[in-house]
Design a protein around this motif. Structure first.
Motif, PDB file in Angstrom:
ATOM      1  N   GLU A  30       0.832  -1.209   0.000  1.00 27.31           N
ATOM      2  CA  GLU A  30       0.000   0.000   0.000  1.00 27.31           C
ATOM      3  C   GLU A  30       0.865   1.257   0.000  1.00 27.31           C
ATOM      4  OE1 GLU A  30      -2.666  -0.313   3.327  1.00 27.31           O
ATOM      5  OE2 GLU A  30      -3.586  -2.147   2.523  1.00 27.31           O
ATOM      6  N   TYR A  31       1.963   1.223   0.741  1.00 21.72           N
ATOM      7  CA  TYR A  31       2.894   2.351   0.777  1.00 21.72           C
ATOM      8  C   TYR A  31       3.466   2.607  -0.620  1.00 21.72           C
ATOM      9  CZ  TYR A  31       7.290   4.831   1.693  1.00 21.72           C
ATOM     10  OH  TYR A  31       8.341   5.718   1.663  1.00 21.72           O
ATOM     11  N   MET A  32       3.855   1.536  -1.302  1.00 20.34           N
ATOM     12  CA  MET A  32       4.413   1.678  -2.660  1.00 20.34           C
ATOM     13  C   MET A  32       3.367   2.229  -3.626  1.00 20.34           C
ATOM     14  SD  MET A  32       7.509  -0.447  -2.973  1.00 20.34           S
ATOM     15  CE  MET A  32       8.348  -1.209  -1.597  1.00 20.34           C
ATOM     16  N   THR A  33       2.140   1.771  -3.504  1.00 21.86           N
ATOM     17  CA  THR A  33       1.069   2.268  -4.366  1.00 21.86           C
ATOM     18  C   THR A  33       0.836   3.754  -4.111  1.00 21.86           C
ATOM     19  OG1 THR A  33       0.034   0.093  -4.452  1.00 21.86           O
ATOM     20  CG2 THR A  33      -1.354   1.980  -5.015  1.00 21.86           C
ATOM     21  N   ALA A  34       0.846   4.162  -2.849  1.00 19.09           N
ATOM     22  CA  ALA A  34       0.674   5.582  -2.509  1.00 19.09           C
ATOM     23  C   ALA A  34       1.806   6.420  -3.109  1.00 19.09           C
ATOM     24  CB  ALA A  34       0.621   5.761  -0.990  1.00 19.09           C
ATOM     25  N   TYR A  35       3.024   5.895  -3.091  1.00 17.00           N
ATOM     26  CA  TYR A  35       4.185   6.571  -3.685  1.00 17.00           C
ATOM     27  C   TYR A  35       3.966   6.788  -5.184  1.00 17.00           C
ATOM     28  CZ  TYR A  35       9.101   7.163  -5.148  1.00 17.00           C
ATOM     29  OH  TYR A  35      10.276   7.616  -5.695  1.00 17.00           O
ATOM     30  N   THR A  36       3.487   5.745  -5.863  1.00 20.31           N
ATOM     31  CA  THR A  36       3.286   5.865  -7.312  1.00 20.31           C
ATOM     32  C   THR A  36       2.228   6.906  -7.643  1.00 20.31           C
ATOM     33  OG1 THR A  36       1.635   4.094  -7.445  1.00 20.31           O
ATOM     34  CG2 THR A  36       3.937   3.455  -7.709  1.00 20.31           C
ATOM     35  N   ARG A  37       1.203   6.981  -6.823  1.00 18.77           N
ATOM     36  CA  ARG A  37       0.152   7.977  -7.062  1.00 18.77           C
ATOM     37  C   ARG A  37       0.670   9.387  -6.810  1.00 18.77           C
ATOM     38  NH1 ARG A  37      -3.784   4.168  -4.252  1.00 18.77           N
ATOM     39  NH2 ARG A  37      -4.726   3.084  -6.001  1.00 18.77           N
ATOM     40  N   ARG A  38       1.409   9.554  -5.735  1.00 24.42           N
ATOM     41  CA  ARG A  38       1.920  10.878  -5.348  1.00 24.42           C
ATOM     42  C   ARG A  38       2.816  11.486  -6.417  1.00 24.42           C
ATOM     43  NH1 ARG A  38       3.927  15.080  -4.969  1.00 24.42           N
ATOM     44  NH2 ARG A  38       4.707  16.188  -3.167  1.00 24.42           N
ATOM     45  N   PHE A  39       3.643  10.660  -7.078  1.00 23.76           N
ATOM     46  CA  PHE A  39       4.631  11.180  -8.016  1.00 23.76           C
ATOM     47  C   PHE A  39       4.302  10.897  -9.486  1.00 23.76           C
ATOM     48  CE2 PHE A  39       7.016  10.803  -4.012  1.00 23.76           C
ATOM     49  CZ  PHE A  39       7.393  12.132  -3.874  1.00 23.76           C
ATOM     50  N   GLY A  40       3.081  10.480  -9.781  1.00 28.68           N
ATOM     51  CA  GLY A  40       2.682  10.273 -11.166  1.00 28.68           C
ATOM     52  C   GLY A  40       3.309   9.059 -11.829  1.00 28.68           C
ATOM     53  N   VAL A  41       3.734   8.117 -11.023  1.00 24.50           N
ATOM     54  CA  VAL A  41       4.396   6.918 -11.549  1.00 24.50           C
ATOM     55  C   VAL A  41       3.376   5.867 -11.979  1.00 24.50           C
ATOM     56  CG1 VAL A  41       5.917   4.994 -10.903  1.00 24.50           C
ATOM     57  CG2 VAL A  41       6.507   7.327 -10.235  1.00 24.50           C
ATOM     58  N   LEU A  42       2.258   5.786 -11.294  1.00 18.11           N
ATOM     59  CA  LEU A  42       1.289   4.720 -11.540  1.00 18.11           C
ATOM     60  C   LEU A  42       0.835   4.670 -12.997  1.00 18.11           C
ATOM     61  CD1 LEU A  42      -0.128   2.388 -10.168  1.00 18.11           C
ATOM     62  CD2 LEU A  42      -1.999   3.941  -9.606  1.00 18.11           C
ATOM     63  N   GLU A  43       0.614   5.832 -13.604  1.00 20.17           N
ATOM     64  CA  GLU A  43       0.159   5.834 -14.999  1.00 20.17           C
ATOM     65  C   GLU A  43       1.249   5.428 -15.985  1.00 20.17           C
ATOM     66  OE1 GLU A  43       0.552   9.983 -13.336  1.00 20.17           O
ATOM     67  OE2 GLU A  43      -0.783   8.352 -12.892  1.00 20.17           O
TER      68      GLU A  43
END
Length: 159
Positions: free
Chosen positions: A87-100
């Protein structure tokens, strides 16, 4: 540098792949993260339910993204469970635009360097660690990526 040369492929959406993507984005590159799993977090998504972090949460974090809540000890996060790390890693990706930038369900099967001369390849062995990329930038990597769970290859993705 033209836009095509700013494309970057990153294999795996574990902690290192996510950080590499975030920093590539910050430098103006267009990264794509190929992840064979359906979620970010690497091995934290494929481990036993009883697995916990072996170091304190405060020592296992991205330098620019604290664990939330800030008082991790109050929330039982001193040694987080695997799902909390994920969950922490997923939050990181969302915060910095990495998830997309993550392409889930894409397994890299192979990579080959195209247009490398024998002289260029020989120079790679003498790389001096001066920060310069291998070669003169005229070549490119071709990745073979399987999309989804199918048996057939999804084609060659050029990066």
């Amino acid at each position: 540098m033209d836009a095509k040369k700013k494309r970057v492929a990153i294999v795996g959406a574990g902690p290192s792949g996510l950080a590499a993507c975030k920093h590539a984005l910050a430098k103006g590159f267009r990264p794509v993260v190929f992840e064979s799993d359906t979620a970010v977090g690497g091995v934290w998504n494929r481990t036993l339910a009883s697995t916990r972090l072996q170091t304190p949460a405060s020592a296992y974090r991205f330098s620019d993204f604290p664990w939330l809540p800030a008082s991790a000890d109050d929330e039982g996060l001193s040694f987080p469970r695997h799902d909390q790390v994920s969950e922490y890693m997923t939050a990181y990706t969302r915060r910095f635009g990495v998830l997309e930038r993550v392409r889930s369900g894409c397994r890299v099967l192979g990579a080959s360097y195209v247009r490398a001369t024998e002289q260029e390849v020989a120079a790679w062995e003498r790389w001096s660690g001066n920060g310069e990329a291998f070669g003169d930038g005229t070549g490119e990597w071709h990745l073979t990526v399987r999309h989804g769970d199918g048996e057939s290859e999804g084609g060659t993705t050029q990066v």
